[in-house]
Design a protein around this motif. Structure first.
Motif, PDB file in Angstrom:
ATOM      1  N   ARG A 154       0.836  -1.201   0.000  1.00 42.46           N
ATOM      2  CA  ARG A 154       0.000   0.000   0.000  1.00 42.46           C
ATOM      3  C   ARG A 154       0.878   1.261   0.000  1.00 42.46           C
ATOM      4  O   ARG A 154       1.999   1.255   0.511  1.00 42.46           O
ATOM      5  N   SER A 155       0.317   2.326  -0.567  1.00 43.47           N
ATOM      6  CA  SER A 155       0.957   3.635  -0.480  1.00 43.47           C
ATOM      7  C   SER A 155       0.521   4.261   0.836  1.00 43.47           C
ATOM      8  O   SER A 155      -0.676   4.324   1.125  1.00 43.47           O
ATOM      9  N   VAL A 156       1.482   4.706   1.628  1.00 44.23           N
ATOM     10  CA  VAL A 156       1.119   5.351   2.895  1.00 44.23           C
ATOM     11  C   VAL A 156       1.210   6.862   2.684  1.00 44.23           C
ATOM     12  O   VAL A 156       2.060   7.547   3.245  1.00 44.23           O
ATOM     13  N   ASP A 157       0.330   7.369   1.809  1.00 39.07           N
ATOM     14  CA  ASP A 157       0.337   8.809   1.552  1.00 39.07           C
ATOM     15  C   ASP A 157      -0.770   9.474   2.378  1.00 39.07           C
ATOM     16  O   ASP A 157      -1.480   8.822   3.157  1.00 39.07           O
ATOM     17  N   LEU A 158      -0.918  10.778   2.203  1.00 39.61           N
ATOM     18  CA  LEU A 158      -1.869  11.494   3.054  1.00 39.61           C
ATOM     19  C   LEU A 158      -3.316  11.077   2.760  1.00 39.61           C
ATOM     20  O   LEU A 158      -4.149  11.040   3.671  1.00 39.61           O
ATOM     21  N   ASN A 159      -3.638  10.750   1.517  1.00 38.99           N
ATOM     22  CA  ASN A 159      -5.006  10.306   1.217  1.00 38.99           C
ATOM     23  C   ASN A 159      -5.337   9.018   1.960  1.00 38.99           C
ATOM     24  O   ASN A 159      -6.432   8.830   2.474  1.00 38.99           O
ATOM     25  N   ASN A 205      -0.723  24.263   0.012  1.00 35.69           N
ATOM     26  CA  ASN A 205       0.372  24.523  -0.936  1.00 35.69           C
ATOM     27  C   ASN A 205       1.424  23.421  -0.881  1.00 35.69           C
ATOM     28  O   ASN A 205       1.934  22.972  -1.905  1.00 35.69           O
ATOM     29  N   MET A 206       1.756  23.008   0.349  1.00 36.12           N
ATOM     30  CA  MET A 206       2.744  21.935   0.523  1.00 36.12           C
ATOM     31  C   MET A 206       2.308  20.687  -0.229  1.00 36.12           C
ATOM     32  O   MET A 206       3.106  20.031  -0.899  1.00 36.12           O
ATOM     33  N   CYS A 207       1.040  20.359  -0.078  1.00 35.04           N
ATOM     34  CA  CYS A 207       0.520  19.132  -0.706  1.00 35.04           C
ATOM     35  C   CYS A 207       0.465  19.283  -2.225  1.00 35.04           C
ATOM     36  O   CYS A 207       0.795  18.346  -2.964  1.00 35.04           O
ATOM     37  N   ALA A 208       0.064  20.482  -2.677  1.00 37.69           N
ATOM     38  CA  ALA A 208      -0.003  20.708  -4.133  1.00 37.69           C
ATOM     39  C   ALA A 208       1.395  20.592  -4.737  1.00 37.69           C
ATOM     40  O   ALA A 208       1.584  19.995  -5.808  1.00 37.69           O
ATOM     41  N   LEU A 209       2.374  21.130  -4.033  1.00 35.73           N
ATOM     42  CA  LEU A 209       3.761  21.074  -4.518  1.00 35.73           C
ATOM     43  C   LEU A 209       4.252  19.622  -4.570  1.00 35.73           C
ATOM     44  O   LEU A 209       4.920  19.199  -5.524  1.00 35.73           O
ATOM     45  N   SER A 210       3.884  18.887  -3.553  1.00 41.18           N
ATOM     46  CA  SER A 210       4.308  17.491  -3.491  1.00 41.18           C
ATOM     47  C   SER A 210       3.661  16.673  -4.620  1.00 41.18           C
ATOM     48  O   SER A 210       4.314  15.838  -5.260  1.00 41.18           O
ATOM     49  N   ASP A 211       2.373  16.941  -4.877  1.00 42.51           N
ATOM     50  CA  ASP A 211       1.692  16.257  -5.994  1.00 42.51           C
ATOM     51  C   ASP A 211       2.361  16.605  -7.326  1.00 42.51           C
ATOM     52  O   ASP A 211       2.555  15.744  -8.188  1.00 42.51           O
ATOM     53  N   LEU A 212       2.716  17.888  -7.447  1.00 39.41           N
ATOM     54  CA  LEU A 212       3.361  18.352  -8.684  1.00 39.41           C
ATOM     55  C   LEU A 212       4.686  17.618  -8.911  1.00 39.41           C
ATOM     56  O   LEU A 212       4.980  17.132 -10.013  1.00 39.41           O
ATOM     57  N   LYS A 213       5.458  17.515  -7.835  1.00 38.74           N
ATOM     58  CA  LYS A 213       6.760  16.843  -7.955  1.00 38.74           C
ATOM     59  C   LYS A 213       6.579  15.362  -8.260  1.00 38.74           C
ATOM     60  O   LYS A 213       7.340  14.773  -9.021  1.00 38.74           O
ATOM     61  N   MET A 214       5.550  14.748  -7.639  1.00 36.43           N
ATOM     62  CA  MET A 214       5.287  13.333  -7.938  1.00 36.43           C
ATOM     63  C   MET A 214       4.968  13.181  -9.424  1.00 36.43           C
ATOM     64  O   MET A 214       5.490  12.283 -10.100  1.00 36.43           O
ATOM     65  N   ASN A 215       4.143  14.070  -9.945  1.00 32.81           N
ATOM     66  CA  ASN A 215       3.754  13.959 -11.352  1.00 32.81           C
ATOM     67  C   ASN A 215       4.941  14.196 -12.287  1.00 32.81           C
ATOM     68  O   ASN A 215       5.036  13.576 -13.341  1.00 32.81           O
ATOM     69  N   ARG A 216       5.864  15.066 -11.857  1.00 33.60           N
ATOM     70  CA  ARG A 216       7.082  15.265 -12.666  1.00 33.60           C
ATOM     71  C   ARG A 216       7.909  13.981 -12.709  1.00 33.60           C
ATOM     72  O   ARG A 216       8.449  13.607 -13.738  1.00 33.60           O
ATOM     73  N   LEU A 217       7.988  13.316 -11.572  1.00 35.54           N
ATOM     74  CA  LEU A 217       8.718  12.041 -11.533  1.00 35.54           C
ATOM     75  C   LEU A 217       8.034  11.019 -12.446  1.00 35.54           C
ATOM     76  O   LEU A 217       8.690  10.312 -13.219  1.00 35.54           O
ATOM     77  N   LEU A 218       6.701  10.971 -12.376  1.00 38.54           N
ATOM     78  CA  LEU A 218       5.970  10.007 -13.209  1.00 38.54           C
ATOM     79  C   LEU A 218       6.124  10.358 -14.700  1.00 38.54           C
ATOM     80  O   LEU A 218       6.221   9.457 -15.544  1.00 38.54           O
ATOM     81  N   PHE A 246      -2.476   9.981 -10.187  1.00 37.76           N
ATOM     82  CA  PHE A 246      -3.180   9.674  -8.945  1.00 37.76           C
ATOM     83  C   PHE A 246      -4.030  10.868  -8.506  1.00 37.76           C
ATOM     84  O   PHE A 246      -3.742  12.012  -8.873  1.00 37.76           O
ATOM     85  N   GLU A 247      -5.025  10.548  -7.708  1.00 29.71           N
ATOM     86  CA  GLU A 247      -5.895  11.609  -7.184  1.00 29.71           C
ATOM     87  C   GLU A 247      -5.044  12.616  -6.393  1.00 29.71           C
ATOM     88  O   GLU A 247      -4.191  12.208  -5.589  1.00 29.71           O
ATOM     89  N   PRO A 248      -5.255  13.908  -6.605  1.00 34.81           N
ATOM     90  CA  PRO A 248      -4.483  14.885  -5.812  1.00 34.81           C
ATOM     91  C   PRO A 248      -4.714  14.682  -4.310  1.00 34.81           C
ATOM     92  O   PRO A 248      -5.740  14.126  -3.910  1.00 34.81           O
ATOM     93  N   THR A 249      -3.777  15.128  -3.518  1.00 40.86           N
ATOM     94  CA  THR A 249      -3.911  15.002  -2.066  1.00 40.86           C
ATOM     95  C   THR A 249      -5.096  15.842  -1.595  1.00 40.86           C
ATOM     96  O   THR A 249      -5.228  17.011  -1.961  1.00 40.86           O
ATOM     97  N   ARG A 250      -5.945  15.196  -0.793  1.00 40.29           N
ATOM     98  CA  ARG A 250      -7.138  15.905  -0.294  1.00 40.29           C
ATOM     99  C   ARG A 250      -6.856  16.437   1.105  1.00 40.29           C
ATOM    100  O   ARG A 250      -6.554  15.661   2.008  1.00 40.29           O
ATOM    101  N   VAL A 251      -6.893  17.749   1.245  1.00 38.25           N
ATOM    102  CA  VAL A 251      -6.729  18.338   2.590  1.00 38.25           C
ATOM    103  C   VAL A 251      -7.779  19.418   2.793  1.00 38.25           C
ATOM    104  O   VAL A 251      -8.306  19.978   1.829  1.00 38.25           O
ATOM    105  N   ASP A 252      -8.067  19.695   4.055  1.00 37.72           N
ATOM    106  CA  ASP A 252      -9.054  20.733   4.358  1.00 37.72           C
ATOM    107  C   ASP A 252      -8.558  22.091   3.874  1.00 37.72           C
ATOM    108  O   ASP A 252      -7.359  22.369   3.896  1.00 37.72           O
TER     109      ASP A 252
END
Ligand SMILES: Cc1cc2nc3c(=O)[nH]c(=O)nc-3n(C[C@H](O)[C@H](O)[C@H](O)COP(=O)(O)OP(=O)(O)OC[C@H]3O[C@@H](n4cnc5c(N)ncnc54)[C@H](O)[C@@H]3O)c2cc1C
Length: 427
Positions: A249-254, A283-296, A318-324
């Motif tokens: 499993r991926s142990v990500d924030l989602n 912003n932190m999560c959006a940046l992290s998603d962006l970097k993941m997508n660059r890697l992919l 993958f679905e973007p990180t969902r945060v409040d």
């Protein structure tokens, strides 16, 4: 100096990096000793939590002259298996390890070095520092300002949730260590709040293959240190948000959110008994998603060039990180909501014994790909030492091959200088 034992080289530390270096020096017939304060694989024996499994698959622990030969190359080692793997390596290469020998001081002595230990001193021409990158937990400056009613635990002290008092737990840091501990503690019934700073999200599996397989095959792990735009920055990046488990499993924030873990921004300070969290979570999560997508993207590009498209699952995202939208930025630490704080804020090396002027103002060792500026002094096992892979067990083989060749060249150069000095004295 009287009473000191002589060796050509002394390696400090018998983790995988010290052992890999020992094997490479032995291949070059350079006599040496490995000094270890505990036992072989000491960090894995003493400083890790019970449930930890390597986040790198079994095949990805290749050491010089040694690799996994079991029937589960894609599985993830438990701590007991990791320890056994390294102990076996030390046996196979017949590493000259002196256990229960703590190095207390390394200093320059003539053309070489003096290494003092609690069991006598050594004189040598070269020293290889392999004492690890994760010796001391790195805590924020305000850590001591936590109210006394709260328990505090570092990852090196953490063993399992039973050790924690009942009640809420604030885990600070959302990299590999923080997310794994947050998941385990939350499953134990203690409500977890996770303070999320900069982190690197990656999926465990992508297009049917493990992410580590992709990064290995696509050459990502071989990105060289001397091509990095900002070496200081890449060397201080957090670990990948990954865990090793049977269900992969991926142990990500989602995933943690689905379990019920609550998120707040980076723990930025403490004022009047209140924790202050940065408002930058989204912003932190959006940046992290962006970097993941660059890697992919990079992986997809490589897969296309390698002719894998059509043979494996198609690219996807993958679905973007969902945060409040507005997570709390303030928490009363005296309210009883939080009982324990786990500082999963990273680690740093310990060079308190190093009496050679090679540390910068932040107490970091100054080196060029493992070659320290003081002649005959080397370091191995640090993040991005020579390539991205350097922080992994799997990175030590190439780094030790390079550094042992450099060390051999240094010794040859010294010998040539000695010979010509002797020759000129005879004339
Ligand atoms: C929680 C965690 C999980 C990790 N998971 C993975 C993973 O899944 N896969 C992976 O490839 N890597 C992983 N790593 C990274 C890396 O492999 C480890 O940090 C590894 O232990 C580093 O190996 P090393 O040989 O450089 O240092 P260490 O294994 O720390 O070895 C250093 C040795 O030096 C000894 N020493 C220190 N000071 C002295 C002294 N003064 N005198 C004598 N001896 C001394 C220590 O006792 C120790 O045995 C993980 C790291 C951490 C912290």
């Amino acid at each position: 100096m009287t009473g000191a034992t002589q060796a050509t080289a002394v390696i400090l530390g018998a983790g995988h990096a010290g052992l890999a270096m020992s094997r490479c020096l032995a291949d070059r017939s350079i006599d040496h000793v490995v000094l270890e304060r505990g036992e072989v694989a000491n960090s894995w024996k003493k400083e890790r939590w019970d449930s930890l499994r390597l986040l790198t698959p079994n095949w990805q622990s290749r050491l010089p002259g040694y690799r996994y030969e079991g029937d589960d190359p894609d599985g993830f080692r438990t701590m007991a298996e990791t320890i056994r793997y390294l102990e076996r390596y030390a046996e196979v290469i017949d590493a000259p390890v002196r256990t229960q020998t703590t190095v207390t001081c390394v200093s320059r002595r003539g053309e070489g070095y003096e290494v003092k230990t609690d069991r006598g001193a050594w004189r040598c021409r070269a020293v290889v520092i392999a004492t690890g990158a994760c010796s001391i937990p790195r805590l924020p400056g305000f850590a001591d300002a936590l109210p006394p009613c709260l328990d505090r635990v570092t990852p090196q002290q953490y063993r399992n949730p039973d050790q924690l008092a009942p009640g809420g737990v604030l885990v600070v840091g959302a990299s590999a260590t923080g997310t794994q501990i947050a998941e385990e503690v939350h499953r134990s019934g203690r409500p977890v709040t996770l303070a999320v700073g900069e982190h690197i999200r990656v999926p465990r599996t992508y297009r049917g293959r493990d992410i580590e397989w992709w990064m290995d095959a696509a050459g990502v792990l071989d990105d060289p240190y001397d091509a990095a735009d900002n070496l200081e920055r890449v060397r201080s990046l957090p670990s990948l948000q990954l865990a090793g488990s049977d269900d992969r499993r991926s142990v990500d924030l989602n995933h943690l959110r689905e379990l019920g873990v609550r998120f707040v921004g980076r723990f930025a300070g403490i004022r009047d008994g209140h924790a202050l969290f940065a408002g930058s979570l989204r912003n932190m999560c959006a940046l992290s998603d962006l970097k993941m997508n660059r890697l992919l993207d990079r992986i997809d590009e490589w897969a296309l060039q390698a002719g894998l498209d059509g043979q494996i699952d198609p690219p996807h995202r993958f679905e973007p990180t969902r945060v409040d939208a507005s997570p709390p930025i303030d928490m009363d630490l005296d309210s009883g909501e939080i009982r324990t704080v786990v500082w999963a804020t990273g680690y740093r090396p310990d060079y308190s014994w190093l009496k050679v002027p090679v540390l910068d103002r932040k107490a970091r060792l100054v080196h060029d790909g493992g070659v320290v500026r003081e002649p005959g002094l080397y370091v191995i096992g640090l993040p991005y030492l020579r390539r991205l892979r350097s922080s992994l067990i799997d990175g030590a083989a190439a780094d030790a091959a390079f550094l042992s060749a450099h060390l051999a060249g240094y010794l040859d150069g010294q010998k040539a200088t000695d010979q010509s000095a002797r020759a000129s004295m005879k004339v």
